[in-house]
Each structure stands twice: as C-alpha cells, then as structure tokens.
Scaffold this motif. Structure first.
Motif, short mmCIF file in Angstrom:
data_model
loop_
_atom_site.label_atom_id
_atom_site.label_comp_id
_atom_site.label_asym_id
_atom_site.label_seq_id
_atom_site.Cartn_x
_atom_site.Cartn_y
_atom_site.Cartn_z
N VAL A 69 -0.51 -4.88 0.31
CA VAL A 69 -0.19 -3.68 1.09
C VAL A 69 0.98 -2.95 0.43
CG1 VAL A 69 0.76 -2.84 3.29
CG2 VAL A 69 -1.11 -4.50 3.28
N SER A 70 2.01 -3.69 0.04
CA SER A 70 3.17 -3.08 -0.62
C SER A 70 2.76 -2.42 -1.94
CB SER A 70 4.25 -4.13 -0.87
OG SER A 70 4.66 -4.75 0.32
N LEU A 71 1.97 -3.11 -2.72
CA LEU A 71 1.48 -2.56 -3.99
C LEU A 71 0.67 -1.29 -3.74
CD1 LEU A 71 1.21 -3.15 -7.09
CD2 LEU A 71 -0.98 -4.21 -6.54
N SER A 72 -0.14 -1.32 -2.68
CA SER A 72 -0.98 -0.19 -2.34
C SER A 72 -0.16 1.04 -1.98
CB SER A 72 -1.91 -0.54 -1.19
OG SER A 72 -2.73 0.55 -0.84
N ALA A 94 -8.27 0.78 -6.80
CA ALA A 94 -7.00 0.09 -6.54
C ALA A 94 -6.53 0.32 -5.10
CB ALA A 94 -5.94 0.56 -7.53
N HIS A 95 -6.60 1.56 -4.63
CA HIS A 95 -6.08 1.82 -3.29
C HIS A 95 -7.06 1.42 -2.20
CE1 HIS A 95 -8.22 5.83 -2.85
NE2 HIS A 95 -8.25 5.40 -1.61
N GLU A 96 -8.35 1.29 -2.56
CA GLU A 96 -9.35 0.91 -1.55
C GLU A 96 -9.33 -0.59 -1.25
OE1 GLU A 96 -11.76 2.27 0.36
OE2 GLU A 96 -11.14 4.32 -0.08
N ILE A 97 -8.92 -1.42 -2.22
CA ILE A 97 -9.02 -2.86 -2.02
C ILE A 97 -8.24 -3.34 -0.79
CG2 ILE A 97 -8.42 -5.13 -2.99
CD1 ILE A 97 -9.28 -4.03 -5.73
N PRO A 98 -6.95 -2.98 -0.63
CA PRO A 98 -6.25 -3.42 0.59
C PRO A 98 -6.89 -2.88 1.86
CG PRO A 98 -4.69 -2.66 -1.07
CD PRO A 98 -6.04 -2.27 -1.55
N GLN A 99 -7.36 -1.62 1.83
CA GLN A 99 -8.01 -1.05 3.01
C GLN A 99 -9.30 -1.81 3.32
OE1 GLN A 99 -9.33 3.12 2.76
NE2 GLN A 99 -11.00 2.52 4.10
N GLU A 100 -10.08 -2.11 2.27
CA GLU A 100 -11.33 -2.84 2.48
C GLU A 100 -11.07 -4.26 2.98
OE1 GLU A 100 -14.25 -1.63 2.44
OE2 GLU A 100 -14.10 0.23 1.33
N MET A 128 5.04 -2.90 6.90
CA MET A 128 6.04 -3.56 6.05
C MET A 128 7.39 -3.68 6.77
SD MET A 128 4.89 -1.49 2.67
CE MET A 128 6.38 -1.82 1.75
N HIS A 129 7.72 -2.71 7.62
CA HIS A 129 8.99 -2.74 8.34
C HIS A 129 9.03 -3.84 9.40
CE1 HIS A 129 10.71 0.51 6.27
NE2 HIS A 129 10.14 1.51 6.91
N ARG A 130 7.88 -4.39 9.74
CA ARG A 130 7.86 -5.46 10.75
C ARG A 130 8.35 -6.78 10.18
NH1 ARG A 130 1.94 -3.87 12.17
NH2 ARG A 130 2.26 -1.92 13.33
N ARG A 131 8.57 -6.82 8.87
CA ARG A 131 9.07 -8.04 8.22
C ARG A 131 10.40 -7.72 7.54
NH1 ARG A 131 3.81 -7.45 6.90
NH2 ARG A 131 4.23 -6.90 4.73
N PRO A 132 11.49 -7.58 8.32
CA PRO A 132 12.75 -7.06 7.78
C PRO A 132 13.67 -8.12 7.16
CG PRO A 132 12.94 -7.32 10.15
CD PRO A 132 11.56 -7.79 9.77
N ALA A 154 9.93 -4.13 -4.97
CA ALA A 154 9.47 -4.40 -6.33
C ALA A 154 7.97 -4.08 -6.48
CB ALA A 154 9.73 -5.87 -6.68
N LEU A 155 7.17 -4.45 -5.48
CA LEU A 155 5.73 -4.21 -5.56
C LEU A 155 5.40 -2.72 -5.45
CD1 LEU A 155 4.56 -7.28 -3.48
CD2 LEU A 155 3.89 -6.78 -5.84
N ILE A 156 6.16 -1.98 -4.64
CA ILE A 156 5.97 -0.53 -4.59
C ILE A 156 6.26 0.07 -5.96
CG2 ILE A 156 6.91 1.64 -3.67
CD1 ILE A 156 7.36 0.18 -1.01
N ALA A 157 7.35 -0.38 -6.59
CA ALA A 157 7.72 0.11 -7.92
C ALA A 157 6.63 -0.22 -8.94
CB ALA A 157 9.05 -0.49 -8.35
N ILE A 158 6.05 -1.41 -8.84
CA ILE A 158 4.96 -1.79 -9.75
C ILE A 158 3.76 -0.88 -9.54
CG2 ILE A 158 3.27 -3.59 -10.26
CD1 ILE A 158 5.53 -5.64 -9.65
N GLY A 159 3.44 -0.60 -8.26
CA GLY A 159 2.33 0.29 -7.96
C GLY A 159 2.53 1.67 -8.55
N VAL A 160 3.76 2.20 -8.39
CA VAL A 160 4.09 3.51 -8.98
C VAL A 160 3.99 3.43 -10.50
CG1 VAL A 160 5.92 5.21 -9.33
CG2 VAL A 160 5.55 4.22 -7.05
#
Length: 253
Positions: free
Chosen positions: A33-36, A147-153, A222-226, A236-242
């Motif tokens: 989800v973060s990567l997505s 890439a963006h469909e996999i987490p949604q699927e 993601m904010h539910r796991r603070p 880090a995973l968001i940065a990797i996705g970007v």
C-alpha cells in the motif's frame, strides 16, 4: 498492440494480486500500500498530468476544472457507496432473517466487481490514448497501471473471499473484470482516432482517480499505524515508488 497490452495489463495485475493475496502476510500487503501511494502520486503528477498539458490544443483552465471535477466526482461515488454500506450494521437491534449478513457481504462483493470493471475500462482507455501518442509511453503507462492495480486488486480479492466467493470464483470474476481494459482500449482507439482533443481530459480524469485513491483511501490506512519504525518504512516505500516512476519516465524521455 493495444489489445495485447490491455489484456496483459488487466490479467497480469489480477493474477499477481491473487497469488500475493494467498501467499504473502498482511504486513507485506501493507507495505505494498505504501509503495502504491508513491507510484500513484508520481504517475499522476510526473507523468499523466504533464502529458495531458503538453498535448497541442489542451486548454489549461479546462484541464484544471476537469481535475477538480474528477476529484469531487470520485468523492461523491465513494460517499454513495459508504452510505449504501452503512444502512445496516451488526447488532443494530433490527430483526433480520438467517443469512442476511452473508447476503449483505455478497452484495458488497458484486459492487466491488462493478467498480473494478469500470476502473479497468478507464485504464484501457488510458493505455490506448497513450499508445496513440507514442508506443513507448503506451508500454510505460501499461506498466504503471499494472503496478498501481496490484494493491487494489489484492484488496478486491480479499473482499470477494470475505463475501463468500470461493478462490476460483474470485479469480474468475476478477479476471473477467480485468478484461474490461481491452473493451476500453478498443473503443478508445476508434473514438480517439477521430477526436484527439478528448485525450488530455481522459489523462486528467485518470490522474484524478490516482490522486483520490492515494490521498483519500490509502494514506488514511497508513496513518492508522503511527509507530516510528512503521512510519519510516512507509516513507521509504513511498520514496521507492516515486523513484520507480521517475526512473521509468526519464528512461522513456
């Protein structure tokens, strides 16, 4: 080429999501989800939107209005779906016949399939539009969509299983919904060939869906796991996705 790529994109994301849903731990799915989020936002802001604004004849004012309309439109669609789901709650004091809750879950499964089919149709339109601009851009767009469909699927697959679908049925129906990308791609090819002025608006609408899904649905999860460790991993995973999108975009340019 459009038929092959749209079929491949639709089925690849479904098959990957099904295999990951059945084999990976929830923690890994959360990481996806973060990567997505990084992939979705970077695809919208660094690829699809710039492409839309660079198409000759595109009018900036109307493109921004389309972006606003798309964001508000997706908000309204999600609001309607949430209101539909919230009309019944467990332990609400109402008497329901035996199996009522299973029927409610089943109906949510069908709603997921309908929504996913529409989304895949739009993805097919986007892929066709991109191919008509440039073959390399079309291939990149298909890879970004996979890439963006996999987490949604993955989410859709889990919802279907919880709604009482067997693994085989969930995979079959998700596969059929994935093939709606082919329908969208073929119709877009014949339509857009005569009306290329529509292409920037389709790219903006697709971008608005990427932005809305990332900001409204995925980031709140993601904010539910603070926790510090989890937060650093998410960043880090968001940065990797970007980074993935930036590298692929630079490569295509």
């Amino acid at each position: 080429m459009i038929v092959l790529v749209t079929a491949g994109a639709g089925l690849a994301s479904v098959l990957a999501a099904a295999s990951l849903s059945l084999t990976l731990l929830a923690k890994i799915v959360n990481n996806m989800v973060s990567l997505s989020v990084g992939i979705l936002l970077a695809t919208a802001f660094l690829h699809s939107l710039p492409e839309a604004f660079e198409i000759p004849g595109a009018q900036t004012h109307y493109l921004f209005a389309t972006l606003l309309g798309g964001l508000l439109g997706f908000f309204l669609l999600e609001k309607i779906a949430l209101l539909r789901h919230s009309h019944h709650h467990e332990g609400d004091g109402h008497d329901h016949h035996h199996g009522h809750d299973k029927e409610e879950a089943g109906s949510s499964g069908w709603m997921i399939l309908v929504g996913d089919s529409i989304h895949n149709f739009v993805d097919g339109v986007l892929i066709a539009a991109a191919f008509m601009v440039d073959v390399q851009i079309g291939i990149f767009t298909a890879l970004a969509i996979i890439a963006h469909e996999i987490p949604q699927e993955i989410g859709d697959f889990i919802v279907l299983l919880n709604a009482g679908f067997s693994r085989a049925r969930a995979l079959l129906y998700n596969g059929i919904s994935g093939l709606m990308a082919v329908v969208g791609g073929v119709l877009a090819y014949y339509f857009l060939e005569r009306a290329t002025q529509v292409m920037p608006y389709l790219l903006v609408i697709a971008s608005s869906s990427f932005i809305y899904i990332a900001v409204s649905d995925l980031i709140p999860q993601m904010h539910r796991r603070p926790h510090w460790q989890e937060s650093l991993r998410q960043i880090a995973l968001i940065a990797i996705g970007v980074g993935i999108v930036v590298l692929l975009t630079d490569h295509n340019h």
